[in-house]
Design a protein around this motif. Structure first.
Motif, PDB file in Angstrom:
ATOM      1  N   HIS A  14      -3.371   2.208   8.039  1.00  0.00           N
ATOM      2  CA  HIS A  14      -3.613   3.904   8.514  1.00  0.00           C
ATOM      3  C   HIS A  14      -4.425   4.919   8.550  1.00  0.00           C
ATOM      4  O   HIS A  14      -4.389   5.593   8.851  1.00  0.00           O
ATOM      5  CB  HIS A  14      -2.404   4.671   9.563  1.00  0.00           C
ATOM      6  N   GLY A  15      -5.370   4.451   7.189  1.00  0.00           N
ATOM      7  CA  GLY A  15      -5.859   5.260   6.433  1.00  0.00           C
ATOM      8  C   GLY A  15      -5.306   6.258   5.418  1.00  0.00           C
ATOM      9  O   GLY A  15      -3.868   6.202   5.524  1.00  0.00           O
ATOM     10  N   THR A  16      -5.601   7.422   4.937  1.00  0.00           N
ATOM     11  CA  THR A  16      -5.967   8.282   3.551  1.00  0.00           C
ATOM     12  C   THR A  16      -4.870   9.996   4.491  1.00  0.00           C
ATOM     13  O   THR A  16      -5.602   9.860   5.802  1.00  0.00           O
ATOM     14  CB  THR A  16      -6.257   8.602   2.248  1.00  0.00           C
ATOM     15  N   THR A  17      -4.044  10.417   4.050  1.00  0.00           N
ATOM     16  CA  THR A  17      -3.480  11.804   4.415  1.00  0.00           C
ATOM     17  C   THR A  17      -4.107  13.075   3.593  1.00  0.00           C
ATOM     18  O   THR A  17      -5.507  12.068   3.043  1.00  0.00           O
ATOM     19  CB  THR A  17      -1.539  11.999   3.478  1.00  0.00           C
ATOM     20  N   ASP A  18      -4.495  13.815   4.034  1.00  0.00           N
ATOM     21  CA  ASP A  18      -5.178  14.899   3.750  1.00  0.00           C
ATOM     22  C   ASP A  18      -4.876  15.351   1.892  1.00  0.00           C
ATOM     23  O   ASP A  18      -5.595  15.892   1.592  1.00  0.00           O
ATOM     24  CB  ASP A  18      -5.185  16.265   4.526  1.00  0.00           C
ATOM     25  N   VAL A  56       1.422  -1.292  -0.056  1.00  0.00           N
ATOM     26  CA  VAL A  56       0.227   0.301  -0.174  1.00  0.00           C
ATOM     27  C   VAL A  56       0.924   1.489  -0.012  1.00  0.00           C
ATOM     28  O   VAL A  56       1.628   1.176   1.182  1.00  0.00           O
ATOM     29  CB  VAL A  56      -1.291  -0.136   1.286  1.00  0.00           C
ATOM     30  N   LEU A  57       1.133   1.677  -0.686  1.00  0.00           N
ATOM     31  CA  LEU A  57       1.234   2.542  -1.614  1.00  0.00           C
ATOM     32  C   LEU A  57       0.834   4.401  -1.722  1.00  0.00           C
ATOM     33  O   LEU A  57      -0.062   4.459  -1.785  1.00  0.00           O
ATOM     34  CB  LEU A  57       2.411   2.690  -2.594  1.00  0.00           C
ATOM     35  N   GLY A  58       1.712   5.378  -1.441  1.00  0.00           N
ATOM     36  CA  GLY A  58       1.117   6.434  -1.804  1.00  0.00           C
ATOM     37  C   GLY A  58       0.841   7.598  -1.081  1.00  0.00           C
ATOM     38  O   GLY A  58       1.017   7.513   0.676  1.00  0.00           O
ATOM     39  N   GLU A  59      -0.373   8.293  -1.079  1.00  0.00           N
ATOM     40  CA  GLU A  59      -0.818   9.125  -0.218  1.00  0.00           C
ATOM     41  C   GLU A  59      -1.787   8.029   1.007  1.00  0.00           C
ATOM     42  O   GLU A  59      -2.748   8.630   1.792  1.00  0.00           O
ATOM     43  CB  GLU A  59      -1.927  10.237  -0.345  1.00  0.00           C
ATOM     44  N   VAL A  60      -0.971   7.451   1.914  1.00  0.00           N
ATOM     45  CA  VAL A  60      -1.512   6.775   3.041  1.00  0.00           C
ATOM     46  C   VAL A  60      -0.769   7.056   3.821  1.00  0.00           C
ATOM     47  O   VAL A  60       0.731   7.535   3.827  1.00  0.00           O
ATOM     48  CB  VAL A  60      -1.634   4.724   2.588  1.00  0.00           C
ATOM     49  N   ARG A  61      -1.003   7.198   5.430  1.00  0.00           N
ATOM     50  CA  ARG A  61      -0.271   7.179   6.059  1.00  0.00           C
ATOM     51  C   ARG A  61       1.026   6.607   7.199  1.00  0.00           C
ATOM     52  O   ARG A  61       2.143   7.041   8.066  1.00  0.00           O
ATOM     53  CB  ARG A  61      -0.786   7.546   7.638  1.00  0.00           C
ATOM     54  N   ALA A  62       0.931   5.116   6.414  1.00  0.00           N
ATOM     55  CA  ALA A  62       1.326   4.608   6.527  1.00  0.00           C
ATOM     56  C   ALA A  62       2.202   3.443   5.577  1.00  0.00           C
ATOM     57  O   ALA A  62       1.270   2.280   5.346  1.00  0.00           O
ATOM     58  CB  ALA A  62       1.388   3.605   8.355  1.00  0.00           C
ATOM     59  N   VAL A 105      -1.498  -1.126  -3.777  1.00  0.00           N
ATOM     60  CA  VAL A 105      -2.265  -0.186  -4.219  1.00  0.00           C
ATOM     61  C   VAL A 105      -2.001   1.288  -4.156  1.00  0.00           C
ATOM     62  O   VAL A 105      -0.597   1.340  -2.775  1.00  0.00           O
ATOM     63  CB  VAL A 105      -3.662  -0.663  -2.878  1.00  0.00           C
ATOM     64  N   PHE A 106      -1.972   2.159  -5.136  1.00  0.00           N
ATOM     65  CA  PHE A 106      -1.347   3.478  -5.047  1.00  0.00           C
ATOM     66  C   PHE A 106      -3.027   4.463  -4.681  1.00  0.00           C
ATOM     67  O   PHE A 106      -3.113   4.534  -5.907  1.00  0.00           O
ATOM     68  CB  PHE A 106      -0.173   2.657  -6.087  1.00  0.00           C
ATOM     69  N   VAL A 107      -2.370   5.418  -3.505  1.00  0.00           N
ATOM     70  CA  VAL A 107      -3.153   5.919  -3.643  1.00  0.00           C
ATOM     71  C   VAL A 107      -2.906   7.141  -3.794  1.00  0.00           C
ATOM     72  O   VAL A 107      -1.856   8.126  -3.844  1.00  0.00           O
ATOM     73  CB  VAL A 107      -3.081   6.728  -2.075  1.00  0.00           C
ATOM     74  N   ARG A 108      -3.438   7.661  -5.054  1.00  0.00           N
ATOM     75  CA  ARG A 108      -2.776   9.204  -5.475  1.00  0.00           C
ATOM     76  C   ARG A 108      -2.880  10.418  -5.750  1.00  0.00           C
ATOM     77  O   ARG A 108      -3.422  10.238  -4.654  1.00  0.00           O
ATOM     78  CB  ARG A 108      -3.115   9.234  -7.210  1.00  0.00           C
ATOM     79  N   PRO A 109      -1.682  10.769  -4.493  1.00  0.00           N
ATOM     80  CA  PRO A 109      -1.985  12.410  -4.523  1.00  0.00           C
ATOM     81  C   PRO A 109      -2.903  13.463  -5.052  1.00  0.00           C
ATOM     82  O   PRO A 109      -2.881  13.844  -6.680  1.00  0.00           O
ATOM     83  CB  PRO A 109      -0.260  12.889  -3.902  1.00  0.00           C
TER      84      PRO A 109
END
Length: 232
Positions: free
Chosen positions: A149-153, A122-128, A196-200
Motif C-alpha cells: 500500500h505504498g510508503t508512509t510520510d 516488505v518492512l519499514g515505512e510502508v503502510r501495510a 525489502v526494508f524502507v528506512r525512516p
C-alpha cells in the motif's frame, strides 16, 4: 544522452538474462489443458483454476497440496507425462521442456508454469508491512512496495534496503527510488524470499521525541491543576 525508453528496454534485456532458476523444494503451479475433457480430468486436482483472489493456491497448505514440488533429484512428476527435470532451468525453460514432453503424449496441449513459493517481505515505512506472494514470475521492488500500500510520510525513499539470501551468504542492496537508473540494479527485480526494508527519515525520530515531550508537559500540567484544585 540515452532516452528513458531505451534505458527501460536495456533493463528488461538485462533482466531476461537473470530470470529465476528453479531450485530443489520449489513449489510449482502447472496447468495442462487440452481439447480432450477426459485428459484434462487427470490434471483437475492440481489445476483448480487461475491464481486469482480466493484461489486454493493462496494459502500455504493449498500450495503444498495442489502444487508440484521439485524433489531432491530436481524433478517433478506429472500425470501421463511422467518425471521431468526442472531444477536449474528458468520457468520459461521448464515450460518449454514440459511442452516438448506433453506433445509426445497429448494433442494440442497448452502449458502454463508459475512459481508458487515466490514470496517477499516488505518492512519499514510502508503502510501495510507483511509477507506478500507473487504469481507473475517477475516482481519489481516498486511493485512489492505497492503491494504494501505504498510508503508512509516518513519513508526515506532514497535508501531502500533489499536483503537477498544467496547460496553461501546474505547480500544487501541499497536502492534510491528517485533515480531512473534504478532499473539497472540487480535488486530492482526481486527474487523469492527477498526482504525489502524502507528506512525512516531522521525527522520521524525528532517528531516522535517532540510528541513524547508534549505529552509529558501536558500530563504534568494536568497533575498540577488537580493538585491546586484539591489542596490549593
Amino acid at each position: 544522452m540515452r532516452d528513458f525508453k531505451e534505458e527501460i528496454s536495456a533493463a528488461k534485456v538485462q533482466q531476461a538474462d537473470k530470470d529465476y532458476t528453479i531450485k530443489t523444494n520449489d513449489n510449482l503451479y502447472i496447468s495442462v489443458k487440452t481439447i480432450n475433457p477426459e485428459v484434462n480430468a487427470m490434471f483437475t486436482q492440481n489445476d483448480a483454476g487461475s491464481l486469482g483472489a480466493g484461489n486454493i493456491y493462496n494459502s500455504q497448505s493449498g500450495q503444498h497440496i495442489y502444487g508440484y514440488q521439485v524433489d531432491n533429484r530436481g524433478e517433478i512428476s506429472l500425470p501421463v507425462i511422467g518425471a521431468i527435470h526442472v531444477a536449474g532451468r528458468t520457468l520459461k525453460e521448464a515450460k518449454e521442456q514440459i511442452q516438448i514432453r506433453a506433445d509426445e503424449y497429448l494433442k494440442d496441449a497448452d502449458i502454463q508454469v508459475r512459481l508458487l513459493n515466490f514470496k517477499v517481505s516488505v518492512l519499514g515505512e510502508v503502510r501495510a508491512p507483511g509477507v506478500y506472494y507473487n504469481y507473475n514470475n517477475t516482481l519489481t521492488v516498486l511493485e512489492a512496495i505497492g503491494m504494501a500500500h505504498g510508503t508512509t510520510d516518513y519513508a526515506k525513499i532514497k535508501e531502500v534496503l533489499v536483503v537477498r539470501r544467496g547460496e553461501t551468504a546474505v547480500k544487501p542492496f541499497m536502492l534510491n527510488l528517485t533515480q531512473k537508473n534504478i532499473m539497472a540494479s540487480e535488486a530492482f527485480y526481486l527474487q523469492p524470499n527477498d526482504v525489502v526494508f524502507v528506512r525512516p527519515q531522521k525527522l520521524k525520530n525528532v517528531r516522535l521525541n517532540a510528541s513524547y515531550y508534549t505529552i509529558g508537559i501536558s500530563s504534568l500540567t494536568t497533575i498540577m491543576l488537580i493538585v491546586n484544585f484539591f489542596w490549593g
